[in-house]
Design an enzyme around this catalytic site. Sequence first.
Site, short mmCIF file in Angstrom:
data_model
loop_
_atom_site.label_atom_id
_atom_site.label_comp_id
_atom_site.label_asym_id
_atom_site.label_seq_id
_atom_site.Cartn_x
_atom_site.Cartn_y
_atom_site.Cartn_z
N PHE A 26 0.99 -1.33 0.09
CA PHE A 26 -0.16 -0.04 -0.15
C PHE A 26 0.69 1.41 -0.17
O PHE A 26 2.10 1.23 0.09
CB PHE A 26 -1.02 -0.11 1.07
CG PHE A 26 -0.85 -0.02 2.52
CD1 PHE A 26 0.45 0.30 2.89
CD2 PHE A 26 -1.78 -0.20 3.47
CE1 PHE A 26 0.83 0.20 4.41
CE2 PHE A 26 -1.54 -0.53 4.94
CZ PHE A 26 -0.12 0.02 5.26
N GLU A 27 0.33 2.26 -0.23
CA GLU A 27 0.79 3.85 -0.24
C GLU A 27 1.80 3.61 -1.39
O GLU A 27 3.08 4.21 -1.35
CB GLU A 27 1.44 4.28 1.03
CG GLU A 27 0.23 4.49 1.92
CD GLU A 27 0.61 5.25 3.24
OE1 GLU A 27 1.80 6.21 3.10
OE2 GLU A 27 -0.12 4.79 4.15
#
Length: 579
Positions: free
Chosen positions: A388-389
């Site tokens: 993620f990110e």
Amino acid sequence: MDTKVSFIRSLCAGEIEQDVVFPYPEMDPDERELLVSVLDSVDALLKDRGEDFRKWDVAGEMPPEFVDELRQFGLFGLIVPEDAGGMGFGNMAYSRTLQQIARHDASVAVTVGAHSSIGMRGLKLFGTDDQKARYYEKLATGEMIAAFCLTEAGAGSDAASVRTTAVEHDDHYLLNGTKIWITNGGIGDFFTVFAKTGAAGARSKMSAFIVTRDMPGVSIGPHEDKMGLRASSTTSVYLEDVKVPKENLLGERDKGFRVAMAILNSGRSGLGGGAVGAMKRLIALTAKYATERKQFGEPIGSFGLIKQKVGQMVVDCYAAESAVQVVAALSDRGYADYSVEAAIIKVFATEALWRTADEALQTAGGTGFMREYPYEMVMRDSRINRIFEGTNEVLRLFIALTTLNDVGQDLKEMASSLKGIFDHPIKGFGVLYEYAVRRASWATGVGTDKGSLTKVHTALAAETEVFEDLTRQLAGMADVVLRKHGKNIIGKQFATRRMADVMIDLWVFACVLSRVTAAIEKDGAEAVAPQIEIARTFAGQADQRVRQNLRRIDRNDDELIKSLAERTYEDLAYTWDVI
Ligand SMILES: Cc1cc2nc3c(=O)[nH]c(=O)nc-3n(C[C@H](O)[C@H](O)[C@H](O)COP(=O)(O)OP(=O)(O)OC[C@H]3O[C@@H](n4cnc5c(N)ncnc54)[C@H](O)[C@@H]3O)c2cc1C
């Protein structure tokens, strides 16, 4: 200090912009004092909750009463200015706080982190005075918990392809769409939502909006059943004919992609801090286990193969911590663009944590595999960090392609074509073709003062030489790669990855040299001998990795590997057997 200089870009031209990294950043004393008391509160709140965290991991949910405790401890107000009821932390203090929370539990860290790192970060960076007046206080107390809503079923890494629409009406925008896997979705009241405001079409422009849970048409999906971070809330967020007042537009209309990237950049030191916190916990657990567990009549920690693991954990953790702190400081000092350096700490820290979690579990042997002990949970919790990110693959492309593209920026005729690069780092790389064919020779800082690293303590002279030499190697290879591939580098992901890995190593290396220099200057070389050993070890390892990566840009088996992958796509299976 020039806040427009990019360290990595300069490095590719053979120039070492040491003022970006030296002196090693220190926190403002007042902020430091407040931070120490916040860290004590974090420990007081979380230290005896191991059983609870375990229970909530199994249940897959964090009880609302505990979220209330986080509110009472002020943990949602970390980055809200003091005059609006928050702690007013800069990124250095914020990142250090997340580190402390992550030493106890990753689900708690991600709940607090998603609120401040990405959920309300857009308000802080782009909010109008009116928007801040409306929301800051509620966000500081946790009366409103924030979430960042970008991902959709068809828009993951390719964030620009979101399909949620925002159609303009007199005094509002009408939003329709579905966001998935939103951290804090189930407990959130304040959503930073990205939706298309351009003409119809999958890749039209998007804008950012503040959407609140009480707006009619907003609804939340069920809690996702996840591999890790199980107690943290992850849900879909549905938007059905949601009337969002025009005063809730966040940043400029049609500039939503830029808003999203700025939020993610600014929040990366939070994620990096969390990774460092988890590594510190694993190191403590492993050291204890290795000294207590006996086999063959000896503590297993006395064996070379176990020492190798623990020593490496320490080097990885120190290197990640050093680089996270420098990036947090760049953000606090208002650096214009540290997006590449921020992407580097995300990749380095999350991979260092993954290695550490794996080796910690291995050191604990069968015990590590048992759910009764913390290792498997930390490992499950750590895995998402590489996804993620921004996935680490896409971030590597971003690091290398943005940097190499930026290297060409000094050519005036290219300036106008470079405008869209921030939005489309991969597509925008095409402009380099022109550069690659025109540029006959490559002027670098090699052999000039700019190619020297003069601010490192003399106790690290040999390591400084290694760094300078690797810089020359990188600059030379940047030249070769640009001339050889031009715009076709976009399709050369194997080479791009290697360039990115070289850049990652050199940025982290520079941060380690800076930190150890500061330590020597403060306490003397003898007192900080273990830190000098860490710098030496990192230098030796980075030297080997960088040389290997550069060598393999030209001499490799990439085509063979690609052809095996393509063949497997055709067969949709592994086709050999031994019978
Ligand atoms: C627990 C959890 C919490 C999350 N929280 C949030 C949140 O709060 N807000 C939010 O908006 N999103 C959130 N997400 C979504 C997350 O950001 C996405 O999962 C992530 O961006 C990757 O997108 P994807 O899963 O669709 O993978 P994909 O984009 O489909 O990627 C799949 C694989 O392909 C690789 N890949 C993709 N493109 C390329 C390329 N050009 N070149 C080479 N390789 C490529 C990727 O690196 C990856 O390995 C969360 C996800 C999870 C699991």
